[in-house]
Design a protein around this motif. Structure first.
Motif, short mmCIF file in Angstrom:
data_model
loop_
_atom_site.label_atom_id
_atom_site.label_comp_id
_atom_site.label_asym_id
_atom_site.label_seq_id
_atom_site.Cartn_x
_atom_site.Cartn_y
_atom_site.Cartn_z
N TYR A 7 0.60 -1.51 -0.06
CA TYR A 7 -0.32 0.13 0.13
C TYR A 7 0.79 0.73 -0.33
O TYR A 7 1.65 1.09 0.68
N GLU A 11 4.61 13.55 5.94
CA GLU A 11 3.97 13.37 6.81
C GLU A 11 4.52 12.71 7.68
O GLU A 11 4.62 13.15 8.63
N LEU A 33 7.43 13.14 8.44
CA LEU A 33 8.61 14.29 9.35
C LEU A 33 7.56 13.84 11.74
O LEU A 33 8.60 13.87 12.86
N SER A 34 6.41 12.66 11.77
CA SER A 34 5.91 12.60 12.12
C SER A 34 6.19 11.29 12.51
O SER A 34 6.62 11.09 14.53
N LYS A 78 9.06 4.27 10.56
CA LYS A 78 7.41 3.99 9.27
C LYS A 78 8.27 4.04 7.94
O LYS A 78 8.07 3.67 6.89
N ASN A 110 -7.05 4.72 5.81
CA ASN A 110 -7.74 4.67 5.00
C ASN A 110 -7.37 3.78 4.44
O ASN A 110 -7.36 3.58 2.73
N ARG A 111 -6.43 2.74 4.64
CA ARG A 111 -5.94 1.72 3.70
C ARG A 111 -6.66 0.92 2.81
O ARG A 111 -6.32 0.28 2.12
N LYS A 167 -4.31 13.66 9.22
CA LYS A 167 -4.37 12.08 9.91
C LYS A 167 -4.21 14.02 11.37
O LYS A 167 -3.19 14.18 11.62
N ASP A 199 -3.89 5.48 11.69
CA ASP A 199 -3.54 6.71 12.14
C ASP A 199 -4.80 8.24 11.97
O ASP A 199 -4.46 9.22 11.52
N ALA A 204 0.49 13.66 15.93
CA ALA A 204 0.28 13.21 14.01
C ALA A 204 0.85 14.70 14.32
O ALA A 204 1.60 14.91 12.76
N VAL A 205 1.40 14.91 14.73
CA VAL A 205 2.59 16.79 14.01
C VAL A 205 3.78 16.61 15.00
O VAL A 205 3.83 16.41 16.20
#
Lengths: 357, 533
Positions: free
Chosen positions: A222, A232, A235-236, A241, B93-94, B111, B257, B299-300
């Motif tokens: 995927y 993103e 970064l996060s 990951k 959303n995968r 996210k 996520d 998430a940030v």
């Protein structure tokens, strides 16, 4: 003391006058602004939405309204009749539009090289594995060496002496979905060039490189559909990951310029050798669209603003000034840059990969 | 994720200030300024306090309607979601993006937070296993599970995202190739996967019920055998009253996520609302608050993880790249990998069931034989190796009809069940408890012959008991059962004029759960129960 105060007052007064003039102009022209509509690659949405950019266009009597879309979508699927210009993020897409719409000329006001963003421990690992090399003033990501590791299905935990990132997953650059995204198409341009030993320009060459380049996408499983997604995550969620992520240099630079501390000191940029430039190319579809192209190409203020969003500008001074001001260590020039294949070739390869999902 | 429709509907009604809208396509009403209508996984319910504050700060309020991931994907793909919603918000959303018809309807995602799916075990168990203070990989976990050194509960991967993530994670990690899964790779690691799933002793259709049942079994409130650990979201495991020790597999996890995702059909007002709300939710202060109150990761990058997250850098395992690979993995899980099920259906065929009701019952059963071709329906059919017993009753129990679905060629047996189901007729009285009691005799025999299965009872009745044995008699009978029978959960289905209080009591004494089919079809209820079997 007194003198300083005097000068200060004068500056304030002067500023007041200038402000009054600008404001006066602004409100006077507000009513006469001509609306120009464009469809653009989503990477430039923040630029066009920026108030300072809008102000510059307003000074020239224009109000630019944009709809974001994927660059491939702009070239093939979007109905362009309602737009004054198209502004995809890649030259092949622009070429196709220019041909289809018989546009007299195009503008390439800014560009951004494709990069691989990563982390210090991964840089060390890949240096030992011969993938990261010291280039002319910057570190490069040797695509040939990478393709050899990927062809063997090498996992991170199979790299000799790897204690920093012993993940039981394949050593792969994280990209976006080749079915949706421009950056994935740019990645295909790079990897197919290396696998073929030159720009792919025949169906024979396509057939020759497809097995190796398909694997780079399919083995990821995927993938997300927009370039913002994996960047993103980089970064996060960090190295766990996304140890290696394909990005536009502009995405990285933009974050550094913002100074929101999202780019940490252990985050590093590698320049693929070779790399390709994502050439943001504006195709005017009407007269007003042409004016937007001219302004983006020649207006110094717009150039400076584009640089703050991380784009390399047609006049390299803007980008270089900005990097100096922000103390950014990015190369002024990138030497090993190749051209992407023609639009049709790229599309055919992307479709061949899509079929294998 | 979860399909606990009843509480979901109740929550929605509350949020909407009790709307009068009953249009099934628009469960949260028409588009309105300042409102974002969101089709969501029910695990988002715990975000309500954050969203209430967001409404004050931004003027945008969220109206939720909850559904499962796969059902949700189906609604988005068919275009039904566009009729009543502006956005979707699932744990990931995968799966949606793998369904082409759904993917093209997804707009901008934001996210909001993340949570990996990990294994939680009691501290003493972790010590006993020698996993104290060191990281272990999925292979070692699978081996210990295969040797029955620990047991665990996990949700149904077709109904709930945490189970789904765990299944993908363990399969990806064990396959060892490190790249995305396909059918051949799944086949190659099937024996190891079977080992791993042999220790799964509890299943559920929702992450929330799973932790509750785990806790009730631990205290003895539920009669079922105690289960050591749970596979669940880190956030759920961290918020349990009796905290478990979290085991983060060293070779990787699959992480939710939570992208709040606009639908491409959304109006420009809804777009603005989505943008405003996303910006608010992703601001540093709110991110910190989400971390503190829901135990999910921010998430940030500006917000640092605090001390509760023992392992920071988590390797993310690759996720399959096609719907067929994912669907194949789920099907293999049911038909081959997990412990097989034994399901007893005690079915009311009394006179009051005549007409639409008996027809609904027939359809519900036929749906489970593979006739339901929806995405969610596909996975809820009777699985390979499953023992299915139908026990219709009226004034007394009729003969039990027993089937065993073969692993490789299920069709002929599924057809037999279908034939039986379509020939069910309604007449006579309603002897609920003597019939239910009779069911245990059937199960006794089956368990003696083959003890290692997920065993459960579905009790469907549309009215009051008219038999001579009442609930009190049944309770006494139930108390006298051997532990293996006593621990079998009963899932009563409320239908027609069911005696609600009695059904609740039956569910409680057996560690089961009541499902309501009074405001929806029996098919929908039967499908939902599949997650618990």
């Amino acid at each position: 003391m007194k003198r300083t105060l005097g000068t200060g007052l004068a500056v304030v007064l002067l500023l007041g006058v200038v402000t009054a003039i600008v404001l006066g102009q602004g409100s006077g022209e507000q009513a006469q602004l001509q609306t120009v509509r464009g469809v653009i690659g989503s990477e430039k949405l923040a630029f066009f939405a920026d108030q300072r950019v809008r102000d510059v266009f307003a000074k020239h009597g224009l109000k630019v309204e944009v709809d974001p879309a994927g660059s491939r979508q702009i070239a093939t699927a979007t109905d362009l009749n309602s737009y004054d210009f198209a502004f995809p993020s890649s030259a092949p897409a622009a070429e196709k539009i220019q041909r289809d719409r018989k546009a007299a000329r195009t503008y390439a006001p800014f560009s951004s090289p494709m990069v691989v963003a990563t982390f210090d421990p991964v840089v060390d690992l890949l240096t030992k594995a011969g993938v990261v090399k010291t280039g002319p003033g910057y570190q490069t990501f040797d695509v040939q060496a990478y393709l050899e590791l990927a062809a063997k299905g090498t996992r991170w935990d199979q790299l000799p002496g790897n204690t920093a990132y012993p993940a039981r997953k394949n050593l792969l650059v994280t990209t976006t979905d080749p079915r949706d995204s421009n950056s994935a198409a740019m990645y295909l341009a790079i990897t197919s060039f290396v696998a073929n030993g030159g720009v792919v320009s025949s169906q024979d060459a396509e057939a020759k490189v497809l097995p190796a380049v398909s694997k780079l996408f399919l083995d990821q499983g995927y993938t997300q559909s927009s370039t913002e997604g994996p960047f993103e995550d980089y970064l996060s969620a960090g190295m766990g990951k996304t140890p290696l992520v394909l990005a536009y240099e502009a995405q990285f630079v933009d974050r550094v310029v913002r100074g929101d501390s999202s780019v940490r000191p252990d985050m590093k940029l590698l320049y693929p050798a070779p790399t390709v430039l994502s050439k943001h190319t504006l195709v005017p579809l009407r007269e007003t669209g042409d004016r937007v192209g001219q302004l983006l190409q020649s207006d110094a203020e717009l150039g400076r603003l584009a640089a703050t969003f991380g784009f390399r500008t047609a006049d390299p001074r803007h980008f270089n000034d900005m990097t100096k001001e922000k103390n950014l260590t990015v190369p002024q020039t990138i030497v090993d840059v190749v051209e992407p294949p023609a639009h049709e070739t790229l599309e055919r390869m992307l479709e061949a990969i899509a079929k294998q999902y | 994720m979860i399909r606990r429709l009843v509480p979901a509907v109740a929550v929605v009604a509350l949020l909407a200030g009790c709307s009068d809208s009953t249009d099934p396509d628009r469960p949260v009403g028409d588009a309105a300024p300042g409102t974002l209508r969101v089709l969501a996984g029910s695990e988002l319910a715990d975000l309500q306090p954050i969203l209430d504050e967001a409404a004050k700060a931004t003027g945008i309020s969220v109206k939720f309607s909850f559904t499962g991931t796969i059902e949700g994907a189906e609604k988005v793909a068919s275009g039904a979601a566009e009729q009543g919603f502006d956005a979707v918000w699932f744990s990931s959303n995968r799966y949606l993006e793998l369904v082409p018809e759904a993917q093209k309807r997804l707009g901008t995602p934001a996210k909001v937070m993340s949570s990996p799916v990990v294994l939680g075990l009691p501290a003493e168990k972790v010590k006993e296993l020698g996993w104290d203070g060191r990281r272990v990989g999925w292979a070692e976990i699978a081996e210990a599970a295969g040797a029955q050194k620990f047991t665990y509960g996990m949700t149904d991967p077709s109904a709930s995202n945490s189970g789904f993530s765990a299944l993908v994670g363990v399969a990806a990690a064990l396959s060892g190739s490190g790249s995305a899964l396909d059918a051949a790779r799944i086949d190659a690691v099937a024996p190891q996967l079977e080992q791993f799933f042999s220790a799964q002793k509890l299943s559920a259709g929702s992450s929330g019920w799973l932790s509750e049942a785990h806790a009730r079994r631990a205290t003895g409130e539920d009669p079922g055998a105690e289960v050591d650990g749970l596979i669940n979201y880190e956030s759920v495991l961290l918020s349990m009253p009796q905290p478990l020790t979290l085991v983060y597999p060293s070779d990787g996890v699959v992480t939710a996520d939570y992208p709040l995702t606009l639908l491409t059909s959304a109006s420009s007002e809804a777009r603005e609302a989505h943008q405003k709300l996303s910006d608010h939710l992703r601001s540093a202060d709110v991110q910190r608050k989400i971390m503190e109150t829901t135990h999910r990761r921010p998430a940030v990058p500006q917000v640092q993880l605090d001390g509760r997250f023992a392992v920071r850098d988590l390797v993310e395992l690759p996720f399959p790249g096609s719907q067929s690979a994912v669907d194949g993995l789920i099907t293999t899980y049911f038909d081959r990998l997990r412990r097989p099920s034994r399901t007893l259906y005690v079915l009311d065929t009394s006179g009051s069931m005549q007409g639409d009701r008996i027809d609904g019952l027939r359809q519900a059963l036929v749906g489970l034989t593979g006739a339901d071709e929806s995405l969610a329906g596909k996975f809820s059919r009777f699985h390979g190796r499953e023992q299915v017993t139908l026990l219709p009753f009226s004034s007394s129990a009729r003969p039990a009809l027993k089937y065993e679905v073969p692993q490789d060629d299920p069709r002929p047996v599924l057809d037999q069940i279908r034939t039986t189901a379509t020939s069910l007729d309604a007449s006579g009285g309603t002897a609920i408890y003597s019939s239910l009691r009779g069911g245990y005799a059937v199960l006794r025999q089956q368990i003696d012959a083959d003890p290692d299965r997920f065993t459960s009872i579905v009790l469907m009745t549309d009215g009051e008991n008219t038999g001579s044995e009442g609930i009190t008699d049944f309770q006494l009978f139930h108390q006298s059962l051997t532990p293996d029978l006593k621990g079998i959960p009963i899932f009563p289905v409320l239908f027609g004029e069911s005696a609600t209080a009695e059904m609740e009591q039956v569910a409680k004494m057996s560690g089961g759960k009541v499902f309501d089919a009074r405001s929806r079809s029996l098919s929908a209820a039967f499908k939902e129960i599949r997650g618990y079997q």
